[in-house]
Design an enzyme around this catalytic site. Structure first.
Site, PDB file in Angstrom:
ATOM      1  N   ASP A  65       0.825  -1.202   0.000  1.00 19.16           N
ATOM      2  CA  ASP A  65       0.000   0.000   0.000  1.00 19.16           C
ATOM      3  C   ASP A  65       0.866   1.261   0.000  1.00 19.16           C
ATOM      4  O   ASP A  65       0.453   2.306  -0.485  1.00 19.16           O
ATOM      5  CB  ASP A  65      -0.911   0.001   1.231  1.00 19.16           C
ATOM      6  CG  ASP A  65      -1.995   1.052   1.127  1.00 19.16           C
ATOM      7  OD1 ASP A  65      -2.943   0.821   0.358  1.00 19.16           O
ATOM      8  OD2 ASP A  65      -1.876   2.102   1.788  1.00 19.16           O
ATOM      9  N   GLU A  68      12.579   5.469 -12.874  1.00 16.83           N
ATOM     10  CA  GLU A  68      13.195   5.459 -11.543  1.00 16.83           C
ATOM     11  C   GLU A  68      14.648   5.048 -11.681  1.00 16.83           C
ATOM     12  O   GLU A  68      15.135   4.814 -12.794  1.00 16.83           O
ATOM     13  CB  GLU A  68      12.429   4.525 -10.593  1.00 16.83           C
ATOM     14  CG  GLU A  68      11.074   5.067 -10.200  1.00 16.83           C
ATOM     15  CD  GLU A  68      10.428   4.283  -9.064  1.00 16.83           C
ATOM     16  OE1 GLU A  68      11.125   3.921  -8.103  1.00 16.83           O
ATOM     17  OE2 GLU A  68       9.220   4.026  -9.158  1.00 16.83           O
ATOM     18  N   HIS A  87      16.743   2.223   0.752  1.00 14.62           N
ATOM     19  CA  HIS A  87      16.249   3.236  -0.193  1.00 14.62           C
ATOM     20  C   HIS A  87      17.018   4.521   0.081  1.00 14.62           C
ATOM     21  O   HIS A  87      17.142   4.937   1.230  1.00 14.62           O
ATOM     22  CB  HIS A  87      14.747   3.458  -0.001  1.00 14.62           C
ATOM     23  CG  HIS A  87      14.119   4.183  -1.142  1.00 14.62           C
ATOM     24  ND1 HIS A  87      14.341   5.523  -1.385  1.00 14.62           N
ATOM     25  CD2 HIS A  87      13.299   3.757  -2.130  1.00 14.62           C
ATOM     26  CE1 HIS A  87      13.667   5.880  -2.467  1.00 14.62           C
ATOM     27  NE2 HIS A  87      13.031   4.825  -2.936  1.00 14.62           N
ATOM     28  N   ARG A  98      20.153   1.731  -6.526  1.00 15.30           N
ATOM     29  CA  ARG A  98      19.986   2.194  -5.141  1.00 15.30           C
ATOM     30  C   ARG A  98      21.170   1.933  -4.225  1.00 15.30           C
ATOM     31  O   ARG A  98      21.467   2.726  -3.340  1.00 15.30           O
ATOM     32  CB  ARG A  98      18.760   1.517  -4.537  1.00 15.30           C
ATOM     33  CG  ARG A  98      17.519   2.075  -5.089  1.00 15.30           C
ATOM     34  CD  ARG A  98      16.325   1.423  -4.480  1.00 15.30           C
ATOM     35  NE  ARG A  98      15.166   2.043  -5.118  1.00 15.30           N
ATOM     36  CZ  ARG A  98      13.960   1.547  -5.093  1.00 15.30           C
ATOM     37  NH1 ARG A  98      13.719   0.422  -4.448  1.00 15.30           N
ATOM     38  NH2 ARG A  98      12.971   2.168  -5.691  1.00 15.30           N
ATOM     39  N   HIS A 142      14.773  -0.801   3.209  1.00 18.67           N
ATOM     40  CA  HIS A 142      13.616  -0.725   2.303  1.00 18.67           C
ATOM     41  C   HIS A 142      13.129  -2.091   1.841  1.00 18.67           C
ATOM     42  O   HIS A 142      11.938  -2.348   1.831  1.00 18.67           O
ATOM     43  CB  HIS A 142      14.024   0.118   1.099  1.00 18.67           C
ATOM     44  CG  HIS A 142      12.938   0.366   0.105  1.00 18.67           C
ATOM     45  ND1 HIS A 142      11.762   0.980   0.441  1.00 18.67           N
ATOM     46  CD2 HIS A 142      12.853   0.092  -1.232  1.00 18.67           C
ATOM     47  CE1 HIS A 142      10.987   1.084  -0.646  1.00 18.67           C
ATOM     48  NE2 HIS A 142      11.624   0.532  -1.667  1.00 18.67           N
ATOM     49  N   ARG A 198      18.007  -4.881  -5.923  1.00 18.07           N
ATOM     50  CA  ARG A 198      16.789  -4.856  -6.743  1.00 18.07           C
ATOM     51  C   ARG A 198      16.689  -3.590  -7.594  1.00 18.07           C
ATOM     52  O   ARG A 198      16.987  -2.487  -7.116  1.00 18.07           O
ATOM     53  CB  ARG A 198      15.579  -4.923  -5.811  1.00 18.07           C
ATOM     54  CG  ARG A 198      14.250  -4.905  -6.517  1.00 18.07           C
ATOM     55  CD  ARG A 198      13.126  -5.145  -5.540  1.00 18.07           C
ATOM     56  NE  ARG A 198      12.902  -4.019  -4.666  1.00 18.07           N
ATOM     57  CZ  ARG A 198      12.116  -2.990  -4.961  1.00 18.07           C
ATOM     58  NH1 ARG A 198      11.485  -2.946  -6.117  1.00 18.07           N
ATOM     59  NH2 ARG A 198      11.958  -2.019  -4.091  1.00 18.07           N
TER      60      ARG A 198
HETATM   61  C1  SIN Z   1       9.918   4.349  -4.746  1.00 19.59           C
HETATM   62  O1  SIN Z   1       8.876   4.863  -5.132  1.00 19.59           O
HETATM   63  O2  SIN Z   1      10.976   4.970  -4.755  1.00 19.59           O
HETATM   64  C2  SIN Z   1       9.913   2.937  -4.242  1.00 19.59           C
HETATM   65  C3  SIN Z   1       9.504   2.013  -5.303  1.00 19.59           C
HETATM   66  C4  SIN Z   1      10.241   0.696  -5.226  1.00 19.59           C
HETATM   67  O3  SIN Z   1      10.820   0.367  -4.195  1.00 19.59           O
HETATM   68  O4  SIN Z   1      10.301   0.006  -6.238  1.00 19.59           O
END
Ligand code: SIN
Length: 517
Positions: free
Chosen positions: A45, A115, A243, A289, A350, A385
């Site tokens: 969520d 991203e 993250h 990341r 994360h 990931r």
């Molecule tokens: C994010 O919005 O930065 C997290 C999305 C993810 O962990 O893939």
């Protein structure tokens, strides 16, 4: 002791568990779906950025991006399944069936964002509330599906296996086989047994074993801890992804600042406003990341500052409030107006790239025990990931596992056994001690098993956690079981498993970075 019998017991009702339940029910199986809280109380969520829908850009490039993010360690067959099957899984369930309200361009086509680690714009989103939009739609359908019995606030305590939980002598010598779990129903102090042909661990990851995390409270590695106790194979647990951008404020809670903000042009800068990612990686602020989180960690260590900043000056300021409403609102609550101010950020735990070893149909090393979503490790993520793969993995793993289970159950000779009764001590535990112990686990993991590890730090973590586990286990044996104590017991176990995996791996790779100090 009450005994409930079903085809499938699903532990966890985030996107993986809820989507599995839908697929299994559609295939004619009865499902008991357990969730720690309400329908939206899950990590899924909280996913902001989006979900990969790679129909335009060509699957070769996505495969390369996943491989590069993982530093060449991802499992090629798991990557192939996600890349080849992902678009159909998204289209069938989310777009065609549930009509999730993804953002669209003026001409009605889907809007794509980007991203970290992505070489193309291939991520669809619902502003910055993508996980919420998807899970709400899936949970709504779950609620309307007669074969699914949803148990909110129910906590799985331990898995049932032939070797541990029956009275038949011959079961002790049978191959490791799972047949359900002991479960504490909401508001009850008496566990029940849910006996199932298939048991599915869909409990999310383990971010909350760290002091700072982007995860939903209670996400402490329930799946890996339960699987470990019955002897399932676990893998890659040292690869805990941090993250890079989580809100930092002196007395503010930490919350996710989606990577999609960098995808739209935000740049990481230091306290003097200087970008520091340019010399680190060709994708600069949008590097994978692990690389960005370590660079921030280094920058903070060198400057002595408690955070770095996201400079949003390249973005269309007028659009920020609509495009990123949840980040906008939460930052404003803590005194940062993203239309004018840079956002103070730090990394936080994360995602667990490792987990319960599972094949591409969710099967673990224990018969009839499956793992899906973040709880599982198929090797899709290797050591690190790629962003926006997690919701997609939930969908594909749920679909393929449910389909395989439906085939399996149809031809199943396995007769469900009678579980031995649960024995409950009557003493109540002191809740203050429980909270104190969870803090200890979280601080230990943050200080000694975080972004940068060393053999010495890991040894210290192990010592502290082993002692804590002793204490917590004795608590557990002597006191009445509660949701809080199940969480604590699993948290300390999951923490020890991460520390153990990290100690055994002297090679820095992806999210596991170890220095000799
Ligand atoms: C994010 O919005 O930065 C997290 C999305 C993810 O962990 O893939």
């Amino acid at each position: 002791m009450e005994i409930i019998r079903t085809d499938c017991l699903v532990i966890g009702a985030g996107l993986a568990g809820a989507a599995y339940a839908l697929h299994a029910a559609k295939a004619g199986l009865d499902v008991q779906l357990l969730s720690l809280g309400g329908p939206n109380d899950a990590n899924s969520d909280w996913a902001q950025g989006g979900i990969i829908y790679d129909v335009e850009t060509g699957s070769g490039l996505l495969t390369e991006d996943i491989m590069e993010a993982s530093d060449g360690t991802a499992n090629p067959s798991a990557v192939r399944q996600l890349v080849d099957e992902g678009p159909t899984a998204v289209r069938e369930l989310l777009i065609d069936d549930l009509g999730v309200d993804f953002d669209r361009e003026a001409d009605g086509s889907l809007e794509f964002t980007r991203e970290g680690g992505h070489s193309a714009r291939r991520i669809i989103h619902a502003r910055d509330l993508t996980g919420h939009a998807i899970l709400s739609a899936v949970a709504g359908r779950v609620a309307e599906t007669p074969r699914i019995c949803r148990q909110e606030g129910a906590v799985a305590i331990d898995l049932l296996t032939l070797s541990h939980n029956t009275d038949r002598a011959e079961d002790r010598y049978a191959p490791l086989t799972c047949f359900g779990a002991f479960v504490l129903p909401a508001g009850s102090t008496e566990p029940v047994a849910i006996v199932a042909r298939k048991t599915v661990l869909a409990c999310g990851g383990l971010g909350h074993i760290y002091q700072h995390s982007t995860n939903f409270p209670g996400t402490v590695g329930h799946g890996v801890a339960m699987a470990y106790r019955v002897g399932a194979r676990l893998i890659d647990l040292e690869y805990v992804q941090f993250h890079p951008t989580v809100f930092y404020g002196k007395n503010a809670p930490r919350f996710l600042i989606t990577e999609a903000i960098r995808g739209e042009g935000a740049v990481l800068v230091n306290v003097n406003g200087e970008p520091f990612m340019e010399g680190v990686h060709r994708l600069a602020s949008l590097a994978p990341r692990d690389i960005v989180s370590r660079a921030i960690h280094r920058e903070m260590a060198n400057s002595g500052e408690p955070c770095v900043y996201l400079d949003l000056s390249a973005l269309d300021r007028g659009r920020l409030k609509d495009r990123f409403p949840s980040v906008f609102r939460r930052c404003l609550e803590h005194g940062v107006d993203i239309r004018t101010d840079p956002i103070p950020v730090v990394p936080a735990a994360h995602y667990s790239c490792g987990g319960v070893h599972a094949d591409l149909q969710g099967r673990s090393s224990v018969l009839h025990l499956n793992a899906i979503g973040e709880t599982a490790c198929t090797g899709l993520h290797g050591a690190n990931r790629l962003a926006s793969t997690s919701l997609l993995e939930c969908l594909t793993s749920a679909k393929f596992t449910a389909q395989a289970d439906a085939r399996d159950v149809a031809g199943m000779a396995f007769k469900l056994p009678e579980p031995r009764a649960w024995e409950s001590p009557r003493t109540e535990a002191d809740p203050t001690l429980v909270a104190q112990d969870l803090n200890l686990v979280q601080q230990t993991m943050w200080n000694y098993a975080g972004i940068v590890r060393s053999p010495r730090r890991l040894t210290r973590a192990r010592r502290i956690l082993l002692e804590a586990r002793e204490e917590i286990q004795s608590f557990y044996r002597d006191c009445r079981v509660t949701a809080q104590r199940v969480e604590l017991r699993n948290a300390v176990q999951a923490a020890l498993l991460v520390v153990h995996a990290a100690s055994l791996n002297p090679r820095s790779k992806g999210a596991h970075y170890i220095i000799d100090e």
